[in-house]
Write an enzyme that holds these catalytic residues in place. Structure first.
Site, PDB file in Angstrom:
ATOM      1  N   ASP A  28      29.557  37.966  41.372  1.00 54.22           N
ATOM      2  CA  ASP A  28      30.951  38.283  41.061  1.00 54.22           C
ATOM      3  C   ASP A  28      31.113  39.801  41.079  1.00 54.22           C
ATOM      4  OD1 ASP A  28      33.540  38.358  40.230  1.00 54.22           O
ATOM      5  OD2 ASP A  28      33.176  37.591  38.208  1.00 54.22           O
ATOM      6  N   TYR A  33      39.778  44.219  42.279  1.00 54.34           N
ATOM      7  CA  TYR A  33      40.935  44.975  42.777  1.00 54.34           C
ATOM      8  C   TYR A  33      40.844  46.449  42.385  1.00 54.34           C
ATOM      9  CZ  TYR A  33      43.466  40.655  43.958  1.00 54.34           C
ATOM     10  OH  TYR A  33      43.855  39.466  44.510  1.00 54.34           O
ATOM     11  N   ARG A  65      40.091  48.808  29.950  1.00 56.64           N
ATOM     12  CA  ARG A  65      39.731  47.702  29.059  1.00 56.64           C
ATOM     13  C   ARG A  65      39.241  48.212  27.721  1.00 56.64           C
ATOM     14  NH1 ARG A  65      36.735  43.348  33.171  1.00 56.64           N
ATOM     15  NH2 ARG A  65      38.318  43.515  34.817  1.00 56.64           N
ATOM     16  N   ASP A 120      36.517  37.511  45.216  1.00 53.13           N
ATOM     17  CA  ASP A 120      35.517  38.362  44.566  1.00 53.13           C
ATOM     18  C   ASP A 120      34.288  37.602  44.085  1.00 53.13           C
ATOM     19  OD1 ASP A 120      36.991  36.989  42.693  1.00 53.13           O
ATOM     20  OD2 ASP A 120      36.890  38.574  41.186  1.00 53.13           O
ATOM     21  N   GLU A 121      34.171  36.313  44.417  1.00 54.52           N
ATOM     22  CA  GLU A 121      33.027  35.526  43.968  1.00 54.52           C
ATOM     23  C   GLU A 121      32.398  34.785  45.140  1.00 54.52           C
ATOM     24  OE1 GLU A 121      33.545  33.327  40.207  1.00 54.52           O
ATOM     25  OE2 GLU A 121      35.577  34.129  40.178  1.00 54.52           O
TER      26      GLU A 121
END
Length: 605
Positions: A28, A33, A65, A120-121
Site C-alpha cells: 500500500d 495522492y 495528520r 494505491d494497493e
C-alpha cells in the site's frame, strides 16, 4: 507458554499443507495522492498538505495528520484544526493513474501474479519465487512480526513467510529508488491477513503474520465492517442480530448465521472471522471499463447536465487515447436526490456505439468533432431514458464510462482491419479457376464487428449495433496440388473440389435435360445426349486412375481419394440420370437421405 496457547498453536498447525502453502504480499502506497503531489512539487513536502475534491479532503500527508486532519474530512473542519493547511485540487485523476501504472509495472518485474486493488494497493503472489529461494538458507525476517510464536509450524510456512518478507522489502525499496514513493506492506499466507496487517506499522514499514496468529488477530477488530469482504448491507444484518465485532462473529454458531444468510455465505462469514481466505491473486489485465464521475449538490436543468456530460466526455477521451483500445459500448450513470432514501442509489443505461466513431491518426486513437457530437447525442438519449423531463428532477451525480473494447488495428493487412469494418455485406467478385495460383481458397463467412460485445437489451435501440453481415459462401478456387501436397487425403479440403460457375451451368443444363427426358417414354435420345456430353467431358490427360473422370475434376486430387470414394464418384458420372431420378423421386422425398460423399461433390443449383 500456557496450555491454551499450546492448544491453539497445535490446532493451527494441524491444517493440511496446502492451507499455508501460499505466500502473499500486500503493498500500500503511503498517502498516495499526497505523495504524487509532493513529488510533482517538492515544496509541498515540508508543509501540511491536503488533497481536495469538492468540499472534502480525501487524503493528506503525515504533516497534516499530526494536526488532526483525517480522510474525508470537510474542508472547513480541516482548516479549523490546521489553519496553515495547504490544499491542492485532486479532482483530475490523470496524474494519479499514471503513477499507479508505474508502480504496477515495477512490481511486474518480479514475474509474479500482481492484482491491483484501487490505485494505491497491490497484491503479489510470491509463492513460486519463495520456493526458489527457500534453499538459499537465509531465513531472516525483515520488518515487524505480529505476535511472534515460539512454536514452529510443521508445514514450513514460517520459513516461507520470512523469505516473503525479504522479497517485500526488495519490492518496496525498488519502488522508492525508481519512483520515489514510500510504501507499507503486509505479508501472510492469504490475501485477507496480508491486507489487514499491512497498515499496522505505517508509514514506510512492513508486518508479517503467521497462520497460528490469524484468529487472535481477527478478534482484535472492533467492527465486522473492518473485514474487506463484508459490505454495508451484510454489516447491518449482523448488527441487527447483535453481532458487532469480529469477536462476536467468531462466537456466533454456524446454525445461527444460516438463519439470516445462505449456507455458503454463512460458512464464508465464519471463515473470514477466523482469518481464513482461499481467494487467489488474479493477475490484473487491462481494465474492463474506463469511466469518470462528477458529484455535486444538485442539478435540475437539462442544459447544466449536458455541460457536465460534455466535460466528462473530454476527460474520458483522454483516458481512452492513453489506453489505445477502441470502445464499443457506452454507459451513462445518474444519482437522483431522494429524501425518502437514506442511502444513495444510482441508475444507469448503456448501449453499443460504432467503432467508426474513433479513428487512428499517426498511430494514436482520436475522435473528430463530428464523432464527439455523435457521442453527446447518444449520451443525451440515454439521459432522456433515465429522466422524465416532464417532471422536476434533482441530480447529485453524473457518470460516463466506456464499458467494452476491441483491440485496435495492427496494420492494413491485419485480419483485425477486416473485423472492424462497419459493413453489412461482403461480396466476392471475379472468382476464377486459375490453376497457376499457389494460394488456397476456402469457404469464408464475414464476421460481425460486434460479435464479441454485448449490451443491455433494453437499451439496444438507442444506438443500433453495427449490422451483422450475412454469410457469403465463397466458391473456392480449384487448387492445383503438387504430388507432395496430396500425399495424404487428410490434407484435402471439401471446398477445393467444388465446381466453378461455368462448370455449374454446364452440369446443371445437363441435369435438366436428363430430368425432362427421363419423364418421357423416349429414353434413348436422353441416353444419346448423355453419352455425347460424357464424350465431350472426357478431355483429360492420359495416365493415373481417372480415365473416366469429367474434365472439371482435378486428376491428382481424385487419385488421392480412398478407393471407395473413387468408385462411388465414377458410378455417378457414368449414370447421372439415374442419380438425379433417385434424388428427385417422390418416394424418397420424405425419407432421411444417407450421408453420402456425393452431396459434397455434386453441384447444386
Amino acid at each position: 507458554m500456557d496450555d491454551t496457547i499450546m492448544q491453539s498453536s497445535s490446532s493451527a498447525c494441524s491444517y493440511v499443507d496446502n492451507e499455508h502453502s501460499r505466500s502473499i504480499i500486500h503493498i500500500d502506497v503511503d498517502c498516495f495522492y499526497a505523495q504524487v503531489e509532493m513529488l510533482r512539487n517538492p515544496e509541498l513536502r515540508a508543509v501540511p498538505l491536503g488533497i481536495q475534491q469538492k468540499n472534502i479532503v480525501v487524503t493528506s500527508n503525515y504533516e497534516a495528520r499530526n494536526y488532526g486532519v483525517q480522510k474525508c474530512m470537510l474542508v472547513t473542519d480541516a482548516v479549523k484544526v490546521c489553519p496553515n493547511l495547504k490544499l491542492v485540487s485532486g479532482e483530475d485523476l490523470h496524474n494519479y493513474r499514471a503513477a499507479s501504472n508505474k508502480i504496477f509495472e515495477v512490481l511486474l518485474t518480479w514475474k509474479c501474479p500482481v492484482e491491483k486493488l484501487g490505485m494505491d494497493e497491490n497484491f503479489i503472489d510470491v509463492t513460486k519465487l519463495v520456493e526458489e529461494k527457500v534453499k538459499s538458507g537465509n531465513q531472516t525476517l525483515i520488518g515487524h512480526m505480529y505476535n511472534e510464536m515460539s512454536m514452529e509450524c510443521p508445514c514450513g510456512c514460517h520459513t516461507r513467510l520470512k523469505i516473503a518478507s525479504q522479497i517485500a522489502s526488495d519490492m518496496r525499496q525498488k519502488i522508492y529508488n525508481d519512483l520515489g514513493y514510500t510504501t507499507c506492506a503486509g505479508i501472510a499466507h492469504n490475501k485477507l491477513l496480508a491486507k489487514l496487517v499491512c497498515p499496522l506499522h505505517k508509514p514506510n514499514d512492513q508486518t508479517t503474520i503467521f497462520p497460528e496468529s490469524a484468529e487472535g488477530f481477527m478478534s482484535t477488530l472492533q467492527s465486522v465492517r473492518c473485514i474487506p469482504s463484508i459490505g454495508s448491507k451484510t454489516t447491518e444484518t449482523l448488527i441487527s442480530h447483535n453481532i458487532i465485532s469480529v469477536s462476536d462473529l467468531q462466537k456466533a454458531s454456524l446454525e445461527e448465521l444460516k438463519k439470516n444468510f445462505s449456507s455458503d455465505m454463512a460458512v464464508r462469514l465464519k471463515n473470514l472471522s477466523l482469518g481464513e481466505d482461499s481467494t487467489p491473486v488474479k493477475q490484473t489485465g487491462r481494465p474492463q471499463s474506463i469511466g469518470l464521475e462528477d458529484s455535486f449538490k444538485t442539478v435540475s436543468v437539462k442544459s447544466e447536465v449536458e455541460d457536465k456530460f460534455s466535460a466528462l466526455l473530454q476527460r474520458l477521451l483522454v483516458l481512452v487515447r492513453e489506453d489505445g483500445r477502441i470502445p464499443v459500448s457506452l454507459r451513462v450513470t445518474l444519482r437522483k436526490k431522494d429524501a425518502k432514501r437514506l442511502s444513495s442509489h444510482r441508475e444507469s443505461r448503456q448501449c453499443q456505439i460504432s467503432p467508426s466513431i474513433f479513428t487512428i491518426t499517426n498511430g494514436t486513437l482520436a475522435v473528430t468533432d463530428a464523432g464527439q457530437q455523435k457521442l453527446m447525442t447518444i449520451i443525451m438519449r440515454l439521459f432522456n431514458k433515465l429522466i422524465d423531463l416532464s417532471k422536476p428532477f434533482h441530480l447529485t451525480l453524473v457518470g460516463l464510462a466506456f464499458t467494452k473494447f476491441q483491440e485496435r488495428m495492427t496494420g492494413r493487412s491485419s485480419i483485425v482491419n477486416y473485423l472492424m469494418n462497419d459493413i453489412s455485406v461482403q461480396s466476392v467478385l471475379n472468382l476464377q479457376n486459375d490453376c497457376d495460383t499457389s494460394a488456397t481458397s476456402m469457404d469464408y463467412s464475414a464476421a460481425s464487428p460486434s460479435s464479441s460485445t454485448t449490451t443491455d437489451l433494453s437499451d439496444a435501440e438507442v444506438e443500433p449495433s453495427p449490422k451483422k453481415p450475412k454469410k457469403v459462401n465463397w466458391i473456392a478456387k480449384r487448387r492445383c496440388l503438387s504430388k507432395e501436397e496430396v500425399a495424404s487425403p487428410s490434407k484435402l479440403k471439401v471446398g477445393e473440389l467444388r465446381l466453378n460457375s461455368k462448370e455449374l451451368e454446364k452440369v446443371s443444363e445437363l441435369r435438366l435435360n436428363s430430368r425432362d427426358r427421363s419423364l418421357t417414354p423416349r429414353a434413348s435420345p436422353a441416353k444419346d445426349n448423355l453419352s455425347d456430353a460424357s464424350d465431350s467431358m472426357k478431355d483429360v490427360a492420359e495416365g493415373g486412375n481417372c480415365d473416366d473422370c469429367p474434365s472439371y475434376v482435378d486428376k491428382e486430387v481424385f487419385n488421392a481419394l480412398p478407393d471407395e470414394m473413387q468408385q462411388e464418384l465414377k458410378a455417378m458420372w457414368k449414370n447421372p440420370s439415374s442419380s438425379e431420378v433417385q434424388r428427385s423421386s417422390p418416394r424418397t422425398t420424405n425419407k432421411a437421405k444417407p450421408n453420402t460423399i456425393l452431396k459434397y461433390f455434386v453441384p447444386h443449383k
